[in-house]
Design an enzyme around this catalytic site. Sequence first.
Site, PDB file in Angstrom:
ATOM      1  N   HIS A  13      -0.336  -9.414   1.643  1.00  0.00           N
ATOM      2  CA  HIS A  13       1.031  -8.475   1.007  1.00  0.00           C
ATOM      3  C   HIS A  13       1.422  -8.245   2.420  1.00  0.00           C
ATOM      4  CE1 HIS A  13       3.626  -5.463  -0.876  1.00  0.00           C
ATOM      5  NE2 HIS A  13       4.145  -5.521   0.215  1.00  0.00           N
TER       6      HIS A  13
ATOM      7  N   GLU B 217       9.624  -0.923  -4.025  1.00  0.00           N
ATOM      8  CA  GLU B 217       7.990  -0.718  -4.034  1.00  0.00           C
ATOM      9  C   GLU B 217       8.716   0.924  -3.103  1.00  0.00           C
ATOM     10  OE1 GLU B 217       5.580  -3.573  -2.501  1.00  0.00           O
ATOM     11  OE2 GLU B 217       6.962  -3.825  -0.785  1.00  0.00           O
TER      12      GLU B 217
ATOM     13  N   HIS C 151       6.878  -0.045   5.950  1.00  0.00           N
ATOM     14  CA  HIS C 151       5.965  -1.191   4.629  1.00  0.00           C
ATOM     15  C   HIS C 151       7.301  -1.966   5.537  1.00  0.00           C
ATOM     16  CE1 HIS C 151       4.266  -3.206   2.143  1.00  0.00           C
ATOM     17  NE2 HIS C 151       5.806  -3.629   2.036  1.00  0.00           N
TER      18      HIS C 151
ATOM     19  N   HIS D 167       6.202  -7.131   6.184  1.00  0.00           N
ATOM     20  CA  HIS D 167       5.931  -8.122   6.445  1.00  0.00           C
ATOM     21  C   HIS D 167       5.909  -9.275   7.657  1.00  0.00           C
ATOM     22  CE1 HIS D 167       7.604  -7.229   2.835  1.00  0.00           C
ATOM     23  NE2 HIS D 167       6.424  -7.536   2.539  1.00  0.00           N
TER      24      HIS D 167
HETATM   25 MN    MN Z   1       6.223  -5.870   0.296  1.00  0.00          MN
END
Ligand code: MN
Length: 233
Positions: free
Chosen positions: A167, A78, A97, A99
């Site tokens: 996500h 990503e 980034h 989660h």
């Molecule tokens: Mn991700």
Amino acid sequence: MTASLSDIRRDLALANRLLSNEGVLDAFGHVSARHPENPERFLISVSLAPILVSEDDIVECTLDGRPVEPTERRLYSEGVIHSEIYRARPEVQAVCHHHAPKIMPFCISGEPLVPVSQLGAVIGTEAPFWDSQDEFGDTNLLLTRPEEGASLARALGPHWIVLMRRHGATVVARGVRELFFRTVHSAANAGFQMEAKLLGHVDALTPGEIERASQLRPDPIERHWSYGLARLP
Ligand code: MN
């Protein structure tokens, strides 16, 4: 004073461990920093669980997501999240980034994330949502194509955090230590907001409070960084 490349590499490796230790990053998620001398490049670890990252794992990439020095090691799938945000937001110097469990209920439900505490003001006036369905339909939910990263950067707009439906989230900042501050406190705010809602009514900060409380000075950022370091095992 601009931080040197070696300072940034050191802080970036630490940020990987710090954000893991604070429960924001787990086996997945990634953090990057813009190259201090070449704004067309950024620094990011090769594909590893962030808690395992050391300075030797950090590679320099172009905004096309390609490593400057060829490497046999796998890169994060990503990376376009980072490259396309650096392309779109010249003042952004660091990107995370993640989660994080505290953020995920908002990403899943679509309930707006709003600042509910003094430190939560780092979220800013709006935490926009991005949904891969809107432009790309059914995908595996990972952002692997430049157009997906560019779409996310458009949704982020001028804000500090963008929530990605089903996500996770992406947080940006003007430096690595500020990123650590923004990422941890936006996730903590998500936890507070949800728990407070279980008790009853939730009031967001007013726009004026957000404006005043989100003016980040160096002292709290440095104190939070040193606190995070002291908490490392
Ligand atoms: Mn991700």
